[in-house]
Write a protein that holds these residues in place. Structure first.
Motif, PDB file in Angstrom:
ATOM      1  N   VAL A  23      51.185 -13.814-102.554  1.00  0.00           N
ATOM      2  CA  VAL A  23      49.839 -13.658-101.996  1.00  0.00           C
ATOM      3  C   VAL A  23      49.703 -12.289-101.323  1.00  0.00           C
ATOM      4  N   VAL A  24      50.710 -11.881-100.568  1.00  0.00           N
ATOM      5  CA  VAL A  24      50.674 -10.577 -99.895  1.00  0.00           C
ATOM      6  C   VAL A  24      50.656  -9.453-100.937  1.00  0.00           C
ATOM      7  N   THR A  25      51.435  -9.601-102.000  1.00  0.00           N
ATOM      8  CA  THR A  25      51.451  -8.589-103.062  1.00  0.00           C
ATOM      9  C   THR A  25      50.056  -8.440-103.663  1.00  0.00           C
ATOM     10  N   LEU A  26      49.420  -9.566-103.977  1.00  0.00           N
ATOM     11  CA  LEU A  26      48.070  -9.526-104.527  1.00  0.00           C
ATOM     12  C   LEU A  26      47.097  -8.875-103.543  1.00  0.00           C
ATOM     13  N   ALA A  27      47.228  -9.192-102.271  1.00  0.00           N
ATOM     14  CA  ALA A  27      46.345  -8.607-101.256  1.00  0.00           C
ATOM     15  C   ALA A  27      46.544  -7.094-101.156  1.00  0.00           C
ATOM     16  N   PHE A  28      47.790  -6.631-101.212  1.00  0.00           N
ATOM     17  CA  PHE A  28      48.055  -5.185-101.179  1.00  0.00           C
ATOM     18  C   PHE A  28      47.376  -4.500-102.362  1.00  0.00           C
ATOM     19  N   LEU A  68      46.449 -17.819 -91.513  1.00  0.00           N
ATOM     20  CA  LEU A  68      47.149 -16.960 -92.467  1.00  0.00           C
ATOM     21  C   LEU A  68      46.250 -15.835 -92.977  1.00  0.00           C
ATOM     22  N   ILE A  69      44.971 -16.126 -93.183  1.00  0.00           N
ATOM     23  CA  ILE A  69      44.034 -15.085 -93.623  1.00  0.00           C
ATOM     24  C   ILE A  69      43.920 -14.004 -92.545  1.00  0.00           C
ATOM     25  N   VAL A  70      43.817 -14.425 -91.292  1.00  0.00           N
ATOM     26  CA  VAL A  70      43.732 -13.465 -90.184  1.00  0.00           C
ATOM     27  C   VAL A  70      45.011 -12.641 -90.091  1.00  0.00           C
ATOM     28  N   LEU A  71      46.158 -13.295 -90.187  1.00  0.00           N
ATOM     29  CA  LEU A  71      47.436 -12.564 -90.112  1.00  0.00           C
ATOM     30  C   LEU A  71      47.613 -11.613 -91.296  1.00  0.00           C
ATOM     31  N   LEU A  72      47.182 -12.034 -92.468  1.00  0.00           N
ATOM     32  CA  LEU A  72      47.263 -11.150 -93.631  1.00  0.00           C
ATOM     33  C   LEU A  72      46.354  -9.941 -93.441  1.00  0.00           C
ATOM     34  N   PHE A  73      45.163 -10.174 -92.916  1.00  0.00           N
ATOM     35  CA  PHE A  73      44.241  -9.075 -92.620  1.00  0.00           C
ATOM     36  C   PHE A  73      44.887  -8.083 -91.646  1.00  0.00           C
ATOM     37  N   ILE A  74      45.534  -8.601 -90.613  1.00  0.00           N
ATOM     38  CA  ILE A  74      46.211  -7.738 -89.643  1.00  0.00           C
ATOM     39  C   ILE A  74      47.344  -6.961 -90.318  1.00  0.00           C
ATOM     40  N   ALA A  75      48.111  -7.637 -91.174  1.00  0.00           N
ATOM     41  CA  ALA A  75      49.204  -6.958 -91.875  1.00  0.00           C
ATOM     42  C   ALA A  75      48.677  -5.847 -92.778  1.00  0.00           C
ATOM     43  N   LEU A  76      47.577  -6.111 -93.465  1.00  0.00           N
ATOM     44  CA  LEU A  76      47.016  -5.096 -94.362  1.00  0.00           C
ATOM     45  C   LEU A  76      46.498  -3.890 -93.592  1.00  0.00           C
ATOM     46  N   THR A  77      45.845  -4.130 -92.465  1.00  0.00           N
ATOM     47  CA  THR A  77      45.269  -3.021 -91.699  1.00  0.00           C
ATOM     48  C   THR A  77      46.309  -2.309 -90.842  1.00  0.00           C
ATOM     49  N   TRP A  78      47.248  -3.067 -90.295  1.00  0.00           N
ATOM     50  CA  TRP A  78      48.221  -2.466 -89.385  1.00  0.00           C
ATOM     51  C   TRP A  78      49.436  -1.930 -90.141  1.00  0.00           C
ATOM     52  N   LEU A  79      50.117  -2.791 -90.882  1.00  0.00           N
ATOM     53  CA  LEU A  79      51.302  -2.355 -91.624  1.00  0.00           C
ATOM     54  C   LEU A  79      50.948  -1.493 -92.833  1.00  0.00           C
ATOM     55  N   GLY A  80      49.905  -1.929 -93.560  1.00  0.00           N
ATOM     56  CA  GLY A  80      49.542  -1.223 -94.782  1.00  0.00           C
ATOM     57  C   GLY A  80      48.580  -0.074 -94.569  1.00  0.00           C
ATOM     58  N   LYS A  81      48.055   0.050 -93.357  1.00  0.00           N
ATOM     59  CA  LYS A  81      47.079   1.098 -93.021  1.00  0.00           C
ATOM     60  C   LYS A  81      45.862   1.043 -93.954  1.00  0.00           C
ATOM     61  N   GLY A  82      45.456  -0.183 -94.289  1.00  0.00           N
ATOM     62  CA  GLY A  82      44.338  -0.380 -95.199  1.00  0.00           C
ATOM     63  C   GLY A  82      42.992  -0.277 -94.514  1.00  0.00           C
ATOM     64  N   ASP A  83      41.973  -0.025 -95.312  1.00  0.00           N
ATOM     65  CA  ASP A  83      40.591   0.011 -94.863  1.00  0.00           C
ATOM     66  C   ASP A  83      40.202  -1.381 -94.348  1.00  0.00           C
ATOM     67  N   LEU A  84      39.467  -1.442 -93.253  1.00  0.00           N
ATOM     68  CA  LEU A  84      39.129  -2.725 -92.630  1.00  0.00           C
ATOM     69  C   LEU A  84      38.372  -3.657 -93.569  1.00  0.00           C
ATOM     70  N   SER A  85      37.297  -3.182 -94.161  1.00  0.00           N
ATOM     71  CA  SER A  85      36.491  -4.067 -95.003  1.00  0.00           C
ATOM     72  C   SER A  85      37.235  -4.465 -96.272  1.00  0.00           C
ATOM     73  N   SER A  87      40.463  -4.646 -96.585  1.00  0.00           N
ATOM     74  CA  SER A  87      41.544  -5.542 -96.168  1.00  0.00           C
ATOM     75  C   SER A  87      41.037  -6.964 -95.945  1.00  0.00           C
ATOM     76  N   LEU A  88      39.851  -7.088 -95.372  1.00  0.00           N
ATOM     77  CA  LEU A  88      39.264  -8.410 -95.174  1.00  0.00           C
ATOM     78  C   LEU A  88      38.968  -9.067 -96.524  1.00  0.00           C
ATOM     79  N   ILE A  89      38.364  -8.316 -97.416  1.00  0.00           N
ATOM     80  CA  ILE A  89      38.064  -8.840 -98.755  1.00  0.00           C
ATOM     81  C   ILE A  89      39.355  -9.225 -99.469  1.00  0.00           C
ATOM     82  N   ALA A  90      40.376  -8.386 -99.370  1.00  0.00           N
ATOM     83  CA  ALA A  90      41.655  -8.655-100.027  1.00  0.00           C
ATOM     84  C   ALA A  90      42.304  -9.916 -99.467  1.00  0.00           C
ATOM     85  N   SER A  91      42.222 -10.109 -98.163  1.00  0.00           N
ATOM     86  CA  SER A  91      42.795 -11.302 -97.536  1.00  0.00           C
ATOM     87  C   SER A  91      42.103 -12.559 -98.038  1.00  0.00           C
TER      88      SER A  91
END
Length: 158
Positions: A23-28, A68-85, A87-91
């Motif tokens: 799931v995290v791989t797909l979100a990235f 889990l969606i919230v934590l994945l969003f945080i991981a994408l934005t914080w660890l992955g340095k992803g765009d906020l919007s 990252s939310l869509i990806a989560s």
């Protein structure tokens, strides 16, 4: 999903962790964040353990998915340095893909193996075997989408 009594630790290791890593791989990929495997694996393991721990408590069914969606969003934005919007869509899309793929796999494989929900949950081996294809399908979706996106959205896959 069932309570913690029906989720042995071995199921977490063989089912939960691989599923969350997929799931995290797909979100990235959806968030267009480069695949950094140490971050993906660490995030997947954390999500799996959080899901496992949350199910210990008697909270409303499905609340662990929101967490889990919230934590994945945080991981994408914080660890992955992803765009906020993005990252939310990806989560959201990653967990939606999980739900859809899980539903399709279980709907197809349970009748093939002659398994009912009553037989599935108490039998750890059958439960792991029947749910592993969904993990592979999520990884395949992630890698195909990644390949498609790297080619600039053109329809040539190979």
């Amino acid at each position: 999903m069932c309570d913690i009594i029906n989720i042995p630790f071995i199921a977490l290791l063989l089912q939960g962790i691989p599923e969350q890593i997929a799931v995290v791989t797909l979100a990235f990929v959806i968030a267009r964040i480069p695949l950094k495997w140490e971050k993906i694996i660490m995030s997947g393991i954390i999500l799996a353990f959080v899901s496992y721990a949350v199910r210990i408590f008697t909270i409303s069914f499905g609340l662990h998915i929101i967490l889990l969606i919230v934590l994945l969003f945080i991981a994408l934005t914080w660890l992955g340095k992803g765009d906020l919007s993005l990252s939310l869509i990806a989560s959201l899309l990653s967990f939606l893909a999980l739900v859809i793929i899980e539903f399709v796999c279980l709907s197809l494989l349970m009748p093939v193996f002659g398994v009912t929900p009553e037989k599935l949950f108490p039998n750890l081996v059958i439960r792991i075997v029947i749910t592993e294809p969904q993990v592979f399908l999520i990884f395949i979706c992630a890698f195909l989408l990644n390949k498609f996106m790297k080619r600039g959205g053109k329809y040539e896959l190979f």
